[in-house]
Design a protein around this motif. Structure first.
Motif, PDB file in Angstrom:
ATOM      1  N   SER A  79     -43.874  -4.528-108.031  1.00  0.00           N
ATOM      2  CA  SER A  79     -44.192  -3.670-109.181  1.00  0.00           C
ATOM      3  C   SER A  79     -45.668  -3.734-109.507  1.00  0.00           C
ATOM      4  O   SER A  79     -46.289  -2.723-109.819  1.00  0.00           O
ATOM      5  CB  SER A  79     -43.426  -4.079-110.435  1.00  0.00           C
ATOM      6  OG  SER A  79     -42.160  -4.519-110.124  1.00  0.00           O
TER       7      SER A  79
ATOM      8  N   LEU B 225     -39.805  -8.779-106.621  1.00  0.00           N
ATOM      9  CA  LEU B 225     -39.779  -7.508-107.347  1.00  0.00           C
ATOM     10  C   LEU B 225     -41.006  -7.368-108.237  1.00  0.00           C
ATOM     11  O   LEU B 225     -41.628  -6.309-108.327  1.00  0.00           O
ATOM     12  CB  LEU B 225     -38.500  -7.460-108.194  1.00  0.00           C
ATOM     13  CG  LEU B 225     -38.113  -6.162-108.881  1.00  0.00           C
ATOM     14  CD1 LEU B 225     -37.913  -5.067-107.852  1.00  0.00           C
ATOM     15  CD2 LEU B 225     -36.822  -6.360-109.674  1.00  0.00           C
TER      16      LEU B 225
ATOM     17  N   LEU C 178     -38.460   0.988-108.799  1.00  0.00           N
ATOM     18  CA  LEU C 178     -38.267  -0.444-108.563  1.00  0.00           C
ATOM     19  C   LEU C 178     -37.323  -1.048-109.589  1.00  0.00           C
ATOM     20  O   LEU C 178     -36.696  -2.064-109.351  1.00  0.00           O
ATOM     21  CB  LEU C 178     -39.616  -1.167-108.622  1.00  0.00           C
ATOM     22  CG  LEU C 178     -40.505  -0.906-107.424  1.00  0.00           C
ATOM     23  CD1 LEU C 178     -41.805  -1.654-107.551  1.00  0.00           C
ATOM     24  CD2 LEU C 178     -39.794  -1.325-106.137  1.00  0.00           C
ATOM     25  N   ARG C 179     -37.251  -0.410-110.768  1.00  0.00           N
ATOM     26  CA  ARG C 179     -36.409  -0.975-111.817  1.00  0.00           C
ATOM     27  C   ARG C 179     -34.982  -0.451-111.776  1.00  0.00           C
ATOM     28  O   ARG C 179     -34.146  -0.907-112.527  1.00  0.00           O
ATOM     29  CB  ARG C 179     -37.014  -0.644-113.186  1.00  0.00           C
ATOM     30  CG  ARG C 179     -38.265  -1.436-113.467  1.00  0.00           C
ATOM     31  CD  ARG C 179     -38.453  -1.629-114.918  1.00  0.00           C
ATOM     32  NE  ARG C 179     -39.034  -0.458-115.566  1.00  0.00           N
ATOM     33  CZ  ARG C 179     -39.801  -0.541-116.648  1.00  0.00           C
ATOM     34  NH1 ARG C 179     -40.059  -1.704-117.178  1.00  0.00           N
ATOM     35  NH2 ARG C 179     -40.290   0.531-117.201  1.00  0.00           N
TER      36      ARG C 179
ATOM     37  N   PRO D  35     -40.621  -5.459-114.608  1.00  0.00           N
ATOM     38  CA  PRO D  35     -39.174  -5.334-114.457  1.00  0.00           C
ATOM     39  C   PRO D  35     -38.483  -6.484-115.197  1.00  0.00           C
ATOM     40  O   PRO D  35     -38.914  -7.632-115.082  1.00  0.00           O
ATOM     41  CB  PRO D  35     -38.935  -5.416-112.946  1.00  0.00           C
ATOM     42  CG  PRO D  35     -40.232  -5.756-112.329  1.00  0.00           C
ATOM     43  CD  PRO D  35     -41.299  -5.807-113.372  1.00  0.00           C
TER      44      PRO D  35
ATOM     45  N   PHE E  77     -44.502  -2.411-118.079  1.00  0.00           N
ATOM     46  CA  PHE E  77     -44.020  -2.072-116.744  1.00  0.00           C
ATOM     47  C   PHE E  77     -43.285  -3.198-116.038  1.00  0.00           C
ATOM     48  O   PHE E  77     -42.758  -3.011-114.966  1.00  0.00           O
ATOM     49  CB  PHE E  77     -45.202  -1.636-115.872  1.00  0.00           C
ATOM     50  CG  PHE E  77     -45.906  -0.447-116.422  1.00  0.00           C
ATOM     51  CD1 PHE E  77     -45.261   0.773-116.418  1.00  0.00           C
ATOM     52  CD2 PHE E  77     -47.152  -0.541-116.975  1.00  0.00           C
ATOM     53  CE1 PHE E  77     -45.878   1.890-116.938  1.00  0.00           C
ATOM     54  CE2 PHE E  77     -47.781   0.566-117.498  1.00  0.00           C
ATOM     55  CZ  PHE E  77     -47.138   1.783-117.480  1.00  0.00           C
TER      56      PHE E  77
ATOM     57  N   ILE F  25     -48.229  -0.704-109.906  1.00  0.00           N
ATOM     58  CA  ILE F  25     -48.654  -0.306-111.243  1.00  0.00           C
ATOM     59  C   ILE F  25     -50.103  -0.677-111.549  1.00  0.00           C
ATOM     60  O   ILE F  25     -50.703  -0.103-112.458  1.00  0.00           O
ATOM     61  CB  ILE F  25     -47.672  -0.885-112.291  1.00  0.00           C
ATOM     62  CG1 ILE F  25     -47.533   0.117-113.417  1.00  0.00           C
ATOM     63  CG2 ILE F  25     -48.069  -2.251-112.762  1.00  0.00           C
ATOM     64  CD1 ILE F  25     -46.966   1.428-113.002  1.00  0.00           C
TER      65      ILE F  25
ATOM     66  N   ILE G 258     -42.502   3.124-110.993  1.00  0.00           N
ATOM     67  CA  ILE G 258     -41.965   1.901-111.557  1.00  0.00           C
ATOM     68  C   ILE G 258     -40.464   2.016-111.773  1.00  0.00           C
ATOM     69  O   ILE G 258     -39.725   1.053-111.594  1.00  0.00           O
ATOM     70  CB  ILE G 258     -42.731   1.511-112.854  1.00  0.00           C
ATOM     71  CG1 ILE G 258     -42.707   0.009-113.017  1.00  0.00           C
ATOM     72  CG2 ILE G 258     -42.215   2.175-114.076  1.00  0.00           C
ATOM     73  CD1 ILE G 258     -43.492  -0.718-111.958  1.00  0.00           C
ATOM     74  N   SER G 259     -39.987   3.200-112.119  1.00  0.00           N
ATOM     75  CA  SER G 259     -38.546   3.340-112.330  1.00  0.00           C
ATOM     76  C   SER G 259     -37.794   3.178-111.009  1.00  0.00           C
ATOM     77  O   SER G 259     -36.644   2.755-110.981  1.00  0.00           O
ATOM     78  CB  SER G 259     -38.217   4.679-112.978  1.00  0.00           C
ATOM     79  OG  SER G 259     -38.339   5.711-112.045  1.00  0.00           O
TER      80      SER G 259
ATOM     81  N   ASN H 137     -34.928   0.396-102.028  1.00  0.00           N
ATOM     82  CA  ASN H 137     -35.988   0.561-103.028  1.00  0.00           C
ATOM     83  C   ASN H 137     -37.077   1.500-102.511  1.00  0.00           C
ATOM     84  O   ASN H 137     -37.593   2.329-103.260  1.00  0.00           O
ATOM     85  CB  ASN H 137     -36.606  -0.789-103.407  1.00  0.00           C
ATOM     86  CG  ASN H 137     -35.869  -1.459-104.550  1.00  0.00           C
ATOM     87  OD1 ASN H 137     -35.351  -2.565-104.408  1.00  0.00           O
ATOM     88  ND2 ASN H 137     -35.786  -0.790-105.685  1.00  0.00           N
TER      89      ASN H 137
END
Lengths: 278, 297
Positions: free
Chosen positions: B276, B272, B227-228, A119, A117, B280, B224-225, B72
């Protein structure tokens, strides 16, 4: 309520379900239909987005291939070895984790899971330095290393769960027959684990083929830069020939779509196993 | 006990490559990024200057940073709600014992097989102001005055990109939910039907609780996607117009690799990373607890 009414309600329900599904499917397909249609339209026809192409303007594909061909070849040269290496390394890690309890195994697990997970941005700057220090900046080898390293969490995680479904008694029996611990992995586990390995192959192929960030940061020259970086440059150009851009897009998505249709089952099970704990 | 020794040695050897990779390419870089975030560095010169918390104080005072954070946050709200709900709705429709089940499933899933950069490419054309699909369609049905500069207008650009993302990611949630629905024991649903439960009741009291594991996964992945998210924005707008569509990931890339302020870039990356982790950790905790059960069992 009379029986006839009940049937009428049922039929109406079926009709509504099918209508909703067909409508949704049409909406989902429109972008792809427009994509393919535009890719064979000449500059004069392109202004009519709804019209079917009158003549096939293959020139778009010729120009797109001139521009994207090398990038696609690079993507193939990056993806194929990286998929094989990362799956194998993942299997290396998965074998002990599936067969053996030892001190620190749950820590390794947490790290792997967290690795799924994280980034990419958090590692990007130091990674750039490491890759330069190793002398593999702007090379296929560099991309193989990077995709292998960042593929380890998902490959190990997935394969560990897959290997765990293979009875441990099988290993004990093999060892009693004089098979070595390493021999069991190479001769038996890899063969029995084929469905799991296939799913990881597909999962990794998709991830590596789609990668933009690492390609963008760690390659520079035309001889190495993957297709995604090439296409991103094309997309963000201010003035763009949409016919050519759509042709380039079709070329770039074709390998993945073909792979999806050929390995549909592995694709889906990889997707599920990668996301759900099994 | 020769076998035990052989096991230990072999397993140790097998774990070596993965562990070294994790140390060199994950643990070390994360630590290094944290250290760098307290320095000023152009990424090239051998010298880094220690600046304490200055990168962070400059960052938190920057309007551009807060634009990215709020985008975000919007991506988070969007990703948790829309692809999940649409995926679930379509999965429920497909689950009604219909003909062509796998055809529908395939059609909805195809967009997810496409490279995000290619998604950006297709949608740039659909959003094209003069000849693109959306504006042509509005014109065709007599709503020409509602035509938009979809990705060029700062007030709607982020939503336009989200819409393309919805098309791309719904298939993922759909597939997870279909497999979740398949795993619901038929007896449960049948006995509920026999007891006279309507569809809405069966959904509320049988399916939804049974779909909880799928839902947790879908939400964690979507969270999570959010933030990514990088590829779509980078290719469609590059974070523009101005900084209207920027998120932390695109800001980090621009600051680090276009402006070569890598200390500042690291500070963004660390921010970031922390965000995350907050999102998570519950999921990792939940999953690793379940894993313990498996390994012990």
């Amino acid at each position: 309520m009379a029986k006839g009414d009940f049937n009428a309600v049922r039929v109406l329900k079926r009709v509504l379900i099918y209508t909703a599904l067909v409508l949704a499917a049409v909406l989902f397909m429109i972008p792809l239909v427009v994509l393919v249609m535009t890719s064979i339209k000449g500059p004069r026809e392109i202004v009519n987005i709804f019209a079917l192409p009158e003549t096939m303007y293959w020139q778009n594909y010729v120009s797109a291939f001139e521009r994207m061909g090398r990038g696609i070849w690079n993507s193939v040269c990056i993806t194929v070895p990286a998929v094989v290496i990362s799956t194998l390394v993942g299997a290396f890690g998965a074998y002990p984790l599936a067969q053996f309890r030892f001190r620190g195994d749950s820590t390794i697990f947490m790290v792997l899971l967290a690795g799924l997970f994280i980034p990419s941005q958090i590692v990007l700057i130091p990674l750039f330095q490491i890759i330069r220090a190793l002398g593999v900046y702007d090379s296929y080898v560099g991309m193989w290393i990077v995709h292998t390293a960042y593929g380890i969490p998902i490959c190990t995680f997935y394969l560990r769960n897959f290997f765990a479904t293979i009875p441990r008694s099988l290993m004990e029996a093999a060892l009693l027959d004089g098979c070595s611990v390493a021999g069991y992995f190479f001769k038996i586990l890899l063969r029995l684990g084929k469905p799991g390995l296939a799913a990881v192959f597909i999962l990794q192929a998709r991830a590596i083929w789609n990668d933009l960030l690492y390609g963008n940061t760690l390659t520079r020259s035309d001889a190495v830069r993957p297709m995604t970086v090439e296409l991103a440059t094309f997309v963000s150009q201010t003035d763009v020939q949409y016919g050519q851009l759509m042709a380039a897009t079709v070329i770039s998505i074709l390998p993945m779509i073909v792979m999806f249709f050929v390995f549909r089952r592995e694709f889906i099970s990889g997707m599920l196993g990668g996301a759900v704990k099994s | 006990m020769r076998l035990e020794t052989e096991k230990k040695l072999t397993f140790g050897a097998f774990l070596l490559i993965p562990l070294v990779c994790i140390l060199v390419f994950m643990v070390y870089p994360i630590g290094k990024s944290i250290v760098l975030s307290f320095h000023r560095w152009d990424g090239i010169s051998p010298e880094t200057t220690y600046v304490g918390l200055r990168n962070y104080s400059r960052l938190f005072a920057d309007v551009r940073f807060w634009t990215a954070v709020s985008n975000n946050a919007r991506w988070l709200a969007f990703s948790l709600a829309l692809p999940t709900a649409l995926g679930l709705a379509l999965a429920l429709l497909i689950d009604q014992k219909i003909k062509g089940e796998s055809l529908f499933q395939t059609l909805f899933f195809i967009p997810y097989t496409i490279t995000p950069v290619a998604v950006a490419s297709v949608w740039r054309w659909l959003y094209e102001p003069r000849n693109g699909l959306f504006n042509k369609f509005l014109q065709l049905i007599g709503l020409a005055k509602y035509r938009q500069i979809w990705i060029g207008d700062p007030s709607i650009a982020t939503y336009s990109i989200m819409f393309s993302s919805l098309w791309w990611t719904t298939g993922f949630a759909l597939v997870l939910y279909i497999s979740g629905l398949r795993n619901i024991p038929q007896e449960l649903l049948e006995s509920a039907t026999v007891d006279g439960a309507r569809f809405s009741q069966r959904f509320r009291f049988v399916m939804l609780p049974q779909l909880l594991p799928s839902t947790i996964v879908v939400l964690a992945m979507s969270g999570i996607s959010a933030l990514r998210v990088f590829d779509l924005i980078y290719s469609l707008t590059g974070g523009g117009p101005g900084y209207a569509t920027e998120v932390l990931a695109t800001m980090m890339f621009d600051v680090s690799f276009n402006r070569f302020e890598q200390g500042m870039g690291s500070a963004i990356a660390v921010t970031l990373f922390v965000l995350s982790a907050v999102i998570i950790l519950p999921y990792v905790y939940h999953t690793s607890k379940n894993l313990e059960d498996i390994t012990n069992g």
